[in-house]
Design an enzyme around this catalytic site. Structure first.
Site, PDB file in Angstrom:
ATOM      1  N   SER A 146       9.138  -0.953   0.273  1.00 15.62           N
ATOM      2  CA  SER A 146       9.779  -0.577  -0.982  1.00 15.62           C
ATOM      3  C   SER A 146      11.096   0.090  -0.645  1.00 15.62           C
ATOM      4  O   SER A 146      11.126   1.026   0.167  1.00 15.62           O
ATOM      5  CB  SER A 146       8.909   0.384  -1.792  1.00 15.62           C
ATOM      6  OG  SER A 146       7.826  -0.280  -2.393  1.00 15.62           O
ATOM      7  N   GLU A 185       2.817  -6.256  -0.749  1.00 17.16           N
ATOM      8  CA  GLU A 185       3.956  -5.369  -0.463  1.00 17.16           C
ATOM      9  C   GLU A 185       3.969  -4.928   1.007  1.00 17.16           C
ATOM     10  O   GLU A 185       2.933  -4.556   1.569  1.00 17.16           O
ATOM     11  CB  GLU A 185       3.873  -4.127  -1.342  1.00 17.16           C
ATOM     12  CG  GLU A 185       4.981  -3.113  -1.086  1.00 17.16           C
ATOM     13  CD  GLU A 185       4.583  -1.700  -1.446  1.00 17.16           C
ATOM     14  OE1 GLU A 185       5.157  -0.769  -0.846  1.00 17.16           O
ATOM     15  OE2 GLU A 185       3.698  -1.517  -2.295  1.00 17.16           O
ATOM     16  N   ARG A 206      -4.883  -0.624   3.321  1.00 16.66           N
ATOM     17  CA  ARG A 206      -4.730   0.698   2.696  1.00 16.66           C
ATOM     18  C   ARG A 206      -5.515   1.716   3.514  1.00 16.66           C
ATOM     19  O   ARG A 206      -6.732   1.836   3.365  1.00 16.66           O
ATOM     20  CB  ARG A 206      -5.235   0.638   1.250  1.00 16.66           C
ATOM     21  CG  ARG A 206      -4.808   1.823   0.381  1.00 16.66           C
ATOM     22  CD  ARG A 206      -5.313   1.648  -1.039  1.00 16.66           C
ATOM     23  NE  ARG A 206      -4.790   0.441  -1.631  1.00 16.66           N
ATOM     24  CZ  ARG A 206      -3.604   0.328  -2.225  1.00 16.66           C
ATOM     25  NH1 ARG A 206      -2.817   1.382  -2.301  1.00 16.66           N
ATOM     26  NH2 ARG A 206      -3.213  -0.812  -2.758  1.00 16.66           N
ATOM     27  N   ARG A 225      -1.996   9.479   4.186  1.00 11.43           N
ATOM     28  CA  ARG A 225      -2.150   9.477   2.723  1.00 11.43           C
ATOM     29  C   ARG A 225      -3.633   9.544   2.365  1.00 11.43           C
ATOM     30  O   ARG A 225      -4.449   8.847   2.952  1.00 11.43           O
ATOM     31  CB  ARG A 225      -1.516   8.224   2.109  1.00 11.43           C
ATOM     32  CG  ARG A 225      -0.017   8.145   2.379  1.00 11.43           C
ATOM     33  CD  ARG A 225       0.648   6.981   1.695  1.00 11.43           C
ATOM     34  NE  ARG A 225       2.062   6.909   2.081  1.00 11.43           N
ATOM     35  CZ  ARG A 225       2.906   5.974   1.678  1.00 11.43           C
ATOM     36  NH1 ARG A 225       2.489   5.014   0.854  1.00 11.43           N
ATOM     37  NH2 ARG A 225       4.162   5.979   2.071  1.00 11.43           N
ATOM     38  N   ARG A 265       1.063  -3.240   8.294  1.00  9.64           N
ATOM     39  CA  ARG A 265       1.039  -4.422   7.416  1.00  9.64           C
ATOM     40  C   ARG A 265       1.800  -5.584   8.033  1.00  9.64           C
ATOM     41  O   ARG A 265       1.479  -6.751   7.784  1.00  9.64           O
ATOM     42  CB  ARG A 265       1.606  -4.065   6.036  1.00  9.64           C
ATOM     43  CG  ARG A 265       0.685  -3.146   5.256  1.00  9.64           C
ATOM     44  CD  ARG A 265       1.018  -3.103   3.773  1.00  9.64           C
ATOM     45  NE  ARG A 265       0.077  -2.244   3.061  1.00  9.64           N
ATOM     46  CZ  ARG A 265       0.008  -2.146   1.737  1.00  9.64           C
ATOM     47  NH1 ARG A 265       0.827  -2.860   0.978  1.00  9.64           N
ATOM     48  NH2 ARG A 265      -0.882  -1.351   1.169  1.00  9.64           N
TER      49      ARG A 265
END
Length: 429
Positions: free
Chosen positions: A354, A351, A279, A264, A393
């Site tokens: 999701s 988070e 991130r 990403r 994560r």
């Protein structure tokens, strides 16, 4: 992607759904585009019908030796042919305008999704476990502090290779990430019924379009010079496995999983989470995808979320599950649960997964359908996706929740078989 016929029949419901997303009414604009397209198609159909009729009349005129009429009819047919040729190109243009307009409109939220502007308006559904009391530690360290002190996490050398938002893991931490991915895959395939896949990391435009990364989110992706896109998540590859296919209802639900690197660009996240692994441009994730009927989708959403939560339960990591509000949902989602894990070093939940149900939004973009039992017609599949989990994560969460006063990290019991029996990660000597 929306069905323009449904929008024509339900303009108020469509605009009301967009309003919950914080967007203005669009039904009138879309219907106008569709009217122009439909009107043009009608003209083409009328011209084709006249061309067919005139062609037959030419034969009759020639048979009766009426050359003047035949010549006039031939001239008319030539004009109609020219109109049809240019008209077909215009039809493609009008189709493209409508498709492009529909392609950038987000999915409509389900009725039970709470309204809100951002993450502050999300609703906690449940909380599992309590933040640990770290014996002998007054101020818990963040993962990058732990990793660098152990000599097993290197951001400087990664930056020399690739720039910011990359990391090099070595030794026991590298093995811990590998162990986590293997543990997740074994749980999701062995217990939860997902079928493991190894999928391409490079996809074409139509695959990225099918899961709604394109056209709206091209800046969030990495593209190769020869036109491929690096996947931001295995959702793209897994979901597109059914594109342009017609499935039997008996084959549904399909439950698919894969562990892949994800890429990403993090466009728009400048200044956010610049330290550490939260991130990154490249990270590993175990993805869960389900292909279902409309009737199965909501139950499958709850099931998928539970499958992701089970990873954290077995690792002994505290977490909470949040129902996202309308302003915080993803583009393709109709309803999303975020699972947030406790990070002692940050003293907050972050988070880690999701899980979203998308309705037939992606099914339409992929032209993926199924045939109900005993039916001749087909319906678009419903799709779901979720992380089961983000491996990096999860590594962070294990490090911070299992940190010890001497700077070492205990290995959760369920991971020790994957770590060759190693019980503690200690500083490299």
């Amino acid at each position: 992607m929306f069905d323009i016929k449904w929008i024509r029949d339900n303009p108020e419901a469509f605009d009301a759904g967009l309003a919950r997303r914080g967007l203005g009414a669009l039904s009138a604009e879309l219907i106008a585009l569709d009217e122009a397209r439909r009107s043009h198609i009608t003209k083409l159909q009328e011209a084709q019908a006249r061309r067919n009729a005139a062609s037959k009349e030419i034969g009759k005129a020639k048979a009766s030796k009426d050359e003047a009429t035949a010549s006039a009819l031939m001239a008319e047919v030539a004009t109609l042919k020219e109109f049809l040729t240019s008209g077909e190109e215009e039809e493609r243009v009008l189709d493209g305008k409508l498709r492009d307009a529909l392609s950038v409109i987000p999915n409509l939220p389900l009725e039970d999704v709470p309204e809100g502007k951002d993450e502050k308006d999300n609703v906690e559904v449940r909380r599992v476990g309590e933040p640990p009391k770290l014996e002998g530690i007054n101020q818990p360290l963040q993962h990058f502090e732990l990793g660098e002190r152990l000599g097993l996490m290197d951001f400087e050398r990664a930056a020399k290779l690739s720039g910011a938002r990359f990391v090099v893991l070595r030794g026991a931490l590298a093995r811990l990430e590998r162990a986590l991915g293997a543990f997740m895959l074994d749980l999701q395939t062995g217990t939860n019924g997902y079928t493991e896949h190894i999928v391409p990391l490079l996809v074409r435009d139509d695959a990225a379009y099918g899961t709604a990364q394109l056209p709206k989110f091209s800046e969030d992706l990495f593209r190769t010079e020869n036109g491929f896109w690096l996947i931001p998540t295995a959702e793209v590859s897994l979901t597109n496995l059914v594109r342009e296919e017609i499935l039997d209802e008996d084959a549904l639900p399909m439950r698919l999983t894969a562990q892949t690197p994800c890429f990403r660009s993090e466009a728009g996240s400048a200044g956010r989470d610049t330290r550490g692994m939260i991130r990154q441009h490249q990270f590993t994730k175990v993805e869960l995808v389900s292909i279902t009927t409309a009737e199965q989708a909501l139950d499958e959403h709850e099931r998928m979320t539970a499958c992701a939560e089970e990873v954290l339960k077995r690792l002994g990591l505290p977490f909470r599950t949040m129902l996202l509000c309308t302003g915080d949902m993803g583009f393709a989602s109709r309803k999303t649960y975020d699972i947030e894990v406790w990070l002692p070093g940050e003293n907050t939940y972050r988070e880690i997964s999701s899980c979203s149900v998308c309705g037939d939004f992606q099914g339409r973009r992929m032209n993926a359908r199924y045939r109900p039992k005993g039916a001749k017609d087909t319906r678009f599949v419903h799709t779901l996706n979720g992380s089961g989990l983000a491996v990096g994560r999860t590594l962070i969460a294990v490090m911070e929740n299992y940190q010890q006063a001497d700077g070492s990290i205990l290995v959760p019991e369920v991971l020790r078989p994957y770590m060759g029996g190693l019980e503690r990660i200690e500083k490299v000597q």
